[in-house]
Design an enzyme around this catalytic site. Sequence first.
Site, PDB file in Angstrom:
ATOM      1  N   ASP A 221       0.831  -1.208   0.000  1.00  0.00           N
ATOM      2  CA  ASP A 221       0.000   0.000   0.000  1.00  0.00           C
ATOM      3  C   ASP A 221       0.865   1.258   0.000  1.00  0.00           C
ATOM      4  O   ASP A 221       0.598   2.210  -0.733  1.00  0.00           O
ATOM      5  CB  ASP A 221      -0.924   0.002   1.220  1.00  0.00           C
ATOM      6  CG  ASP A 221      -1.791   1.248   1.296  1.00  0.00           C
ATOM      7  OD1 ASP A 221      -2.647   1.424   0.413  1.00  0.00           O
ATOM      8  OD2 ASP A 221      -1.604   2.055   2.232  1.00  0.00           O
ATOM      9  N   LYS A 225       1.379   4.260  -3.035  1.00  0.00           N
ATOM     10  CA  LYS A 225       1.291   5.697  -2.796  1.00  0.00           C
ATOM     11  C   LYS A 225       2.559   6.412  -3.245  1.00  0.00           C
ATOM     12  O   LYS A 225       2.498   7.509  -3.820  1.00  0.00           O
ATOM     13  CB  LYS A 225       1.002   5.958  -1.315  1.00  0.00           C
ATOM     14  CG  LYS A 225      -0.375   5.463  -0.885  1.00  0.00           C
ATOM     15  CD  LYS A 225      -0.604   5.603   0.613  1.00  0.00           C
ATOM     16  CE  LYS A 225      -2.001   5.099   0.982  1.00  0.00           C
ATOM     17  NZ  LYS A 225      -2.275   5.210   2.429  1.00  0.00           N
TER      18      LYS A 225
END
Length: 364
Positions: A221, A225
């Site tokens: 994750d 980003k």
Amino acid sequence: MPARHAIPQLSVAIVGVGLVGAELISQLLSLPQPSPFTLVSLSSSKRTVFSPSGLEITPSTWASSLSSSTSTLNLQQLALQLSSLDRAVLVDNTASQAVADLYPLFLQNGIHVVTPNKKAFSGSQELYDAILKASKESGARWLNESTVGAGLPVVQTLKDLVASGDKVKKIEGVFSGTMSYIFNEFSTANPGGPSFSSVVRIAREKGYTEPHPADDLNGADVARKLSILARSIPSLQNSLPAGYASVSTRSLVPSALEAISDGTEFVERLPEFDEQFDKMREEARAEGSVLRFVGVVDVEKGVVKADLERYPTAHPFATSLGGSDNIVMFHTERYSPRPLIVQGAGAGAAVTAMGVMSDLFKLA
């Protein structure tokens, strides 16, 4: 004086009505009237409703209206329907790669795209380039503020820095609300502390982790980003051909547990590895530091990485975070030696939906 030409309302089609989608619908339907938005379509994975003149729904009736529909979602057909409207936007609240793959189609048809879905902007260079090309040719815009910091102005801040001519040197931050909570609880300046496995278990019980905590602990994750931010910097735009898979990422999933597919079994086995996490914590504490899982985009060195790092106990990453907060530092020519800092809640349906709303208002 001639009357000003009124800008047509923005027709909004929402795909994905889970936690974020439902909150977004509530926020849209609660706006003061007249609103700049007309909600023309709602779609779940099983049902869809569409009305070019606007759906006749309220906060208490939209769910039943959608569930009673006999129509199923066809994204190609939705693109065609929206292209016939004056100004339309697709809001993708899913985490679906299949929906993300069709962003070029919507953009080619002059339909704006707003989304918290990270897949399109952190995946292959081919898809990312197709999105840029379709947007440039049609003039339709894509906005993805909520892909990085939920409602925090992280993406727009970076875009403003770049557009204004500032030179970004480095971006570093705690980008995962889950990892933030885990290490805020696990690694402090005080001796001792809870075991790593107990912190992960409690985080899961509180709903801070994915159902399978390995999906957070593997660092993917954060890598997604970072790839989104790196691609917003011209000199790094083509540096991650496979998107997040090109980011140097440290997984905190013990190798012996990588094959476990059940989240509950994973949590039950995690205590077997508490000793190694305790050792890392004590080594950090011995040098007056705490552990934080951070993401770094070092523009000057051309390095993009997600890793477990040590920070002095007086550092903002050690003193300023609480709960599942995110914190991002922008080191630039103008913001030097003191960086520009964005901090606050970086997860949750309400703030993520607010991030989507802020992008919609940029189009209104």
